[in-house]
Design an enzyme around this catalytic site. Structure first.
Site, mmCIF file in Angstrom:
data_model
loop_
_atom_site.group_PDB
_atom_site.id
_atom_site.type_symbol
_atom_site.label_atom_id
_atom_site.label_comp_id
_atom_site.label_asym_id
_atom_site.label_seq_id
_atom_site.Cartn_x
_atom_site.Cartn_y
_atom_site.Cartn_z
ATOM 1 N N GLU A 97 1.631 -9.723 10.518
ATOM 2 C CA GLU A 97 1.779 -8.323 10.072
ATOM 3 C C GLU A 97 0.436 -7.561 9.933
ATOM 4 O OE1 GLU A 97 3.264 -5.748 9.505
ATOM 5 O OE2 GLU A 97 4.839 -5.694 8.128
ATOM 6 N N ASP A 98 0.726 -6.183 10.025
ATOM 7 C CA ASP A 98 -0.651 -5.459 9.618
ATOM 8 C C ASP A 98 -1.162 -5.469 8.221
ATOM 9 O OD1 ASP A 98 1.508 -3.756 8.907
ATOM 10 O OD2 ASP A 98 0.690 -2.214 9.985
ATOM 11 N N ASP A 101 2.479 -4.907 1.485
ATOM 12 C CA ASP A 101 2.302 -4.072 0.342
ATOM 13 C C ASP A 101 3.410 -4.477 -0.689
ATOM 14 O OD1 ASP A 101 1.496 -1.487 -0.513
ATOM 15 O OD2 ASP A 101 3.056 -0.566 0.205
ATOM 16 N N PHE A 151 -4.791 3.926 0.613
ATOM 17 C CA PHE A 151 -4.096 3.851 2.184
ATOM 18 C C PHE A 151 -5.001 3.809 3.172
ATOM 19 C CE2 PHE A 151 -1.732 5.603 5.606
ATOM 20 C CZ PHE A 151 -0.221 4.715 5.133
ATOM 21 N N ARG A 164 -4.177 4.405 14.750
ATOM 22 C CA ARG A 164 -4.180 3.174 14.906
ATOM 23 C C ARG A 164 -5.123 2.821 15.740
ATOM 24 N NH1 ARG A 164 1.204 1.431 13.435
ATOM 25 N NH2 ARG A 164 2.693 3.086 14.055
#
Ligand code: IMP
Ligand code: MG
Length: 174
Positions: A97-98, A101, A151, A164
């Site tokens: 995953e990036d 959260d 963020f 991205r």
């Protein structure tokens, strides 16, 4: 748009160095096992490309697409829009995953693969935001970097599907 993300949080050099370490660790941990690496699109694509080249053993690769809908602060509904095509039973699954959260997305995906009788299911994420976790018992096995509650964009992570392509991790200030 670019003036909103001038602050670099993690440099390209730090990312390279950390990905090499993760690759080495994963190579050791999965020695002699049948490994399938599963990237969660789209955010993981750059990290995944770097990571698999740092893993020095045979592996197979697939992708899935998951979307999370967070209704309130405490409930998240995650839908799998594209599942993997390969057989999972008996294989060692590493989900890439990036960022983790709330943890809703990954807890859903882990359950999904455990239900298909994977030999093991582990998580590798480029970034981790522990302060935002809702699924407290989610075990994140490999973490590139812990990040603060901001963020972040770049290295695959987006804001409204943009940014991205920054080579490094930047903080997005709306
Ligand atoms: P979770 O289900 O809340 O853990 O959601 C994780 C997903 O939310 C990630 O795969 C990202 O797509 C997205 N996300 C969470 N935080 C950020 C961020 O700081 N930047 C970009 N995307 C984020
Ligand atoms: Mg994502």
């Amino acid at each position: 748009m670019y003036e909103k993300c001038e602050e670099v949080l993690i440099s390209r050099e730090s990312l390279n160095e950390r990905v090499a370490q993760l690759g080495e660790q994963i190579t050791k941990d999965y020695e002699g096992k049948e490994l399938i690496v599963i990237g969660v699109l789209r955010g993981s694509f750059i990290f995944l490309a770097d990571l698999v080249r740092a893993i020095k053993m045979p592996l197979s690769l697939d992708f899935m697409i998951a979307k999370s809908y967070v209704g309130t602060e405490t409930t998240g509904e995650v839908r799998i829009l594209k599942d993997v095509d390969v057989k999972i039973a008996g294989k060692h699954v590493l989900i890439v995953e990036d960022i983790v959260d709330s943890g809703f997305t990954l807890s859903k995906l882990v359950g999904h693969f455990e239900g298909r009788n994977a030999a093991s299911v582990k998580i590798c994420t480029a970034l981790n935001k522990p302060s935002r976790r809702v699924v407290k018992d989610l075990k994140v096995d490999y973490v590139g970097f812990d990040v603060p509650d901001a963020f972040v964009v770049g290295y695959g992570l987006d804001f409204n599907d943009m940014m991205r392509n920054f080579p490094e991790i930047r903080i997005y200030k709306p």
